[in-house]
Design a protein around this motif. Structure first.
Motif, short mmCIF file in Angstrom:
data_model
loop_
_atom_site.label_atom_id
_atom_site.label_comp_id
_atom_site.label_asym_id
_atom_site.label_seq_id
_atom_site.Cartn_x
_atom_site.Cartn_y
_atom_site.Cartn_z
N PRO A 140 126.75 38.57 26.45
CA PRO A 140 126.32 38.12 25.12
C PRO A 140 124.93 37.49 25.14
O PRO A 140 124.13 37.68 24.22
N ALA A 141 124.63 36.74 26.20
CA ALA A 141 123.30 36.12 26.31
C ALA A 141 122.22 37.19 26.46
O ALA A 141 121.13 37.07 25.90
N TRP A 142 122.56 38.25 27.21
CA TRP A 142 121.60 39.34 27.34
C TRP A 142 121.35 40.02 25.99
O TRP A 142 120.21 40.30 25.62
N ASP A 143 122.42 40.29 25.27
CA ASP A 143 122.27 40.93 23.97
C ASP A 143 121.44 40.08 23.01
O ASP A 143 120.70 40.60 22.18
N ALA A 144 121.56 38.76 23.15
CA ALA A 144 120.83 37.85 22.25
C ALA A 144 119.39 37.63 22.69
O ALA A 144 118.56 37.17 21.90
N LEU A 145 119.07 37.97 23.94
CA LEU A 145 117.73 37.74 24.46
C LEU A 145 116.73 38.66 23.78
O LEU A 145 116.91 39.87 23.71
N TYR A 146 115.63 38.08 23.29
CA TYR A 146 114.59 38.87 22.62
C TYR A 146 113.65 39.50 23.64
O TYR A 146 113.57 40.72 23.79
N LYS A 147 112.95 38.67 24.38
CA LYS A 147 112.09 39.12 25.46
C LYS A 147 112.28 38.17 26.64
O LYS A 147 112.79 37.07 26.49
N ILE A 148 111.85 38.61 27.80
CA ILE A 148 112.05 37.83 29.03
C ILE A 148 111.08 36.66 29.08
O ILE A 148 109.86 36.87 29.03
N PRO A 149 111.57 35.43 29.17
CA PRO A 149 110.67 34.29 29.34
C PRO A 149 109.83 34.45 30.61
O PRO A 149 110.34 34.86 31.65
N ARG A 150 108.56 34.12 30.49
CA ARG A 150 107.63 34.33 31.60
C ARG A 150 108.08 33.65 32.89
O ARG A 150 108.09 34.28 33.96
N THR A 151 108.46 32.39 32.82
CA THR A 151 108.84 31.68 34.05
C THR A 151 110.17 32.19 34.61
O THR A 151 110.42 32.11 35.81
N GLN A 152 111.01 32.75 33.72
CA GLN A 152 112.27 33.30 34.20
C GLN A 152 112.04 34.60 34.97
O GLN A 152 112.78 34.91 35.91
N TRP A 153 111.00 35.33 34.58
CA TRP A 153 110.64 36.53 35.34
C TRP A 153 110.23 36.14 36.77
O TRP A 153 110.58 36.81 37.73
N MET A 154 109.54 35.02 36.90
CA MET A 154 109.17 34.54 38.22
C MET A 154 110.42 34.15 39.01
O MET A 154 110.50 34.40 40.23
N ASP A 155 111.39 33.55 38.34
CA ASP A 155 112.66 33.22 39.01
C ASP A 155 113.32 34.48 39.56
O ASP A 155 113.88 34.48 40.66
N TYR A 156 113.28 35.53 38.77
CA TYR A 156 113.86 36.81 39.19
C TYR A 156 113.14 37.37 40.41
O TYR A 156 113.77 37.84 41.38
N LEU A 157 111.81 37.31 40.40
CA LEU A 157 111.05 37.82 41.54
C LEU A 157 111.33 37.00 42.80
O LEU A 157 111.37 37.55 43.92
#
Length: 491
Positions: A115-132
């Motif tokens: 549900p959180a994924w479905d609600a997500l509009y775009k990827i937050p910049r700092t969260q992309w860094m967390d993923y990397l």
């Protein structure tokens, strides 16, 4: 077991079922009893990590990634990138290399749910860094941080020498191939108009610089440019408390259409590199001349502030320092500011980078061999390196620097030769696969004699000889040869 633990377990299973990584197959080389790296990667951001992963999955594990930033600070995401979210759609698979369990979506859903994924509009910049950061950890990629490339040198023995500085300690490592995964400013650096150099550097910055926005609280700030970074920096200044922000935009209108998005497809990804030169130039010239529009969210992030002013058709034609600050002159007027930010992009002039000085004079650029249509001039494209397969540099004059064929330009400067596969999220996996396969091919070819010797020497039998009977063999007693009679017993 947490959901993220379960995802990592699934990823390990996927790799096991795919038999990845395979056994290392590159014969080792030594110089002065030290192992020579098969591949050194300069840059531990998204491109460098993806390249490292794909090389490992092709059985090239004698590699090392070097990055000057501290751990977790690689690339632009938590340094000079100042947007709230990524500009790319959240559904792009990015560096996942076709493994579903390695995508941002899998990582996100494992922690926050569908549900959180479905609600997500775009990827937050700092969260992309967390993923990397997770990507690097879960794949155990060999990144060495706090390590800057001081110089890259060719050697007479065909190897490449990397002079490195790790927190003040100097050393040199040798490598057979070097990948320059050095990002948007990969071969050059930030572009700033010449007139900026005529005023004190404390009064201006490029958008890629480390800017103390807190120091701009209550100040009159100007931003030059109409791209995404211009609006990101303007918004950051406004949100930090700048008294006002004036945006100086050369065009009479802000670009509204992202032209390349309209033809985005696997065809573009895999077909661009095979186009003729004139077509490559025409495609990229039109795209760059049209300019990529800033995201709507980024523009609204600025325009919602009453103290933000847009000046269209207002290129900066003069800049003067006065007691009251900077005086910016445009065709429409003069404006007094305390600080000016140039969001004016980057250049790809390799001659400006001291670490490449030893080989840069031999690198062939597009302007060295291609004459563009006079109606389509563009210095940015003309300065681009003219790359061969696997992103390798080529010699301006044949026979002057053969080692260029072992240096791979896997960064933004490769766009004219290979398309946008070496820096942006959409096709970074395809770019890394093209790079890694090319390196694997070159390593095998360079060691062909050792591989042939190994072929000849291989003697592990799969059959023992007792698995069958020759149906045509004569097995009667008469067919057996009589025993030999010693010479002294013969008549």
């Amino acid at each position: 077991m947490t959901s993220l633990d379960a995802l990592e377990h699934r990823l390990r299973e996927d790799l096991r079922w795919l038999e990845l990584p395979p056994a290392s197959w590159v014969p080792p080389r030594f110089v002065d009893q030290a192992r020579v790296l098969d591949v050194a990667i300069v840059g531990g951001g998204m491109a460098g990590l993806t390249a490292s992963a794909e090389l490992r999955w092709l059985g090239i594990d004698n590699q090392q990634v070097f990055d000057r930033a501290p751990t977790g600070g690689e690339g632009p995401w938590v340094t000079y990138a100042r947007m709230e979210t990524l500009r790319s759609p959240k559904t792009l698979t990015g560096p996942a290399l076709r493994l579903p369990a390695l995508t941002f979506r899998a990582w996100y859903e494992a922690q926050f749910g569908r549900p959180a994924w479905d609600a997500l509009y775009k990827i937050p910049r700092t969260q992309w860094m967390d993923y990397l950061r997770w990507y690097r950890k879960v794949l155990a990629l060999p990144v060495q941080n706090h390590t800057a490339l001081v110089a890259l040198r060719t050697r007479d023995d065909g190897l490449l020498a990397l002079d490195l500085n790790t927190q003040g300690t100097q050393r040199t490592v040798l490598a057979r191939h070097v990948v320059l995964a050095t990002g948007r400013d990969g071969l050059g650096g930030p572009y700033v108009p010449d007139f900026a150099q005529r005023v004190a550097s404390r009064l201006w910055a490029h958008s890629a610089d480390a800017i103390d926005f807190e120091a701009l609280r209550g100040k009159r700030v100007g931003v030059v440019g109409a791209g995404a970074s211009a609006f990101d920096n303007a918004a950051t200044a406004l949100e930090t408390g700048a008294a006002s922000v004036d945006l100086f935009i050369r065009r009479s209108d802000i670009p509204r259409i992202n032209k390349l998005t309209g033809i985005g497809s696997p065809g573009l990804v895999h077909g661009f590199a095979d186009l003729d030169d004139a077509s490559k130039w025409r495609f990229l010239h039109y795209s760059l001349a049209s300019q990529t529009p800033p995201p709507r969210d980024s523009v609204l992030r600025v325009s919602r502030h009453e103290n933000a002013r847009f000046h269209l058709g207002s290129p900066v034609i003069a800049l003067e320092e006065h007691a009251d600050g900077l005086e910016v002159t445009t065709p429409k007027g003069r404006y007094t500011l305390d600080f000016l930010i140039f969001a004016t992009g980057f250049h790809s002039d390799i001659s400006t980078r001291p670490e490449f000085a030893q080989f840069a004079p031999y690198v062939r650029r597009w302007k060295d061999r291609y004459r563009a249509d006079p109606a389509l001039p563009m210095e940015e494209l003309a300065e681009s390196p003219d790359l061969g397969a696997a992103y390798v540099f080529q010699e301006r004059e044949p026979g002057t620097c053969a080692a260029l064929a072992q240096i791979h330009c896997f960064n933004h400067a490769a766009s004219l030769s290979h398309g946008k596969l070496s820096g942006d999220i959409p096709a970074i996996s395809e770019g890394a696969q093209r790079l890694a396969r090319g390196i694997a091919s070159r390593l095998f070819d360079a060691d062909r004699e050792r591989h042939y010797d190994a072929l000849v020497a291989f003697a592990t039998a799969e059959l023992q000889g007792d698995e069958w009977t020759d149906a045509d063999a004569d097995t009667s007693p008469a067919a057996e040869s009589p025993p030999a009679v010693p010479l002294h017993q013969q008549d």
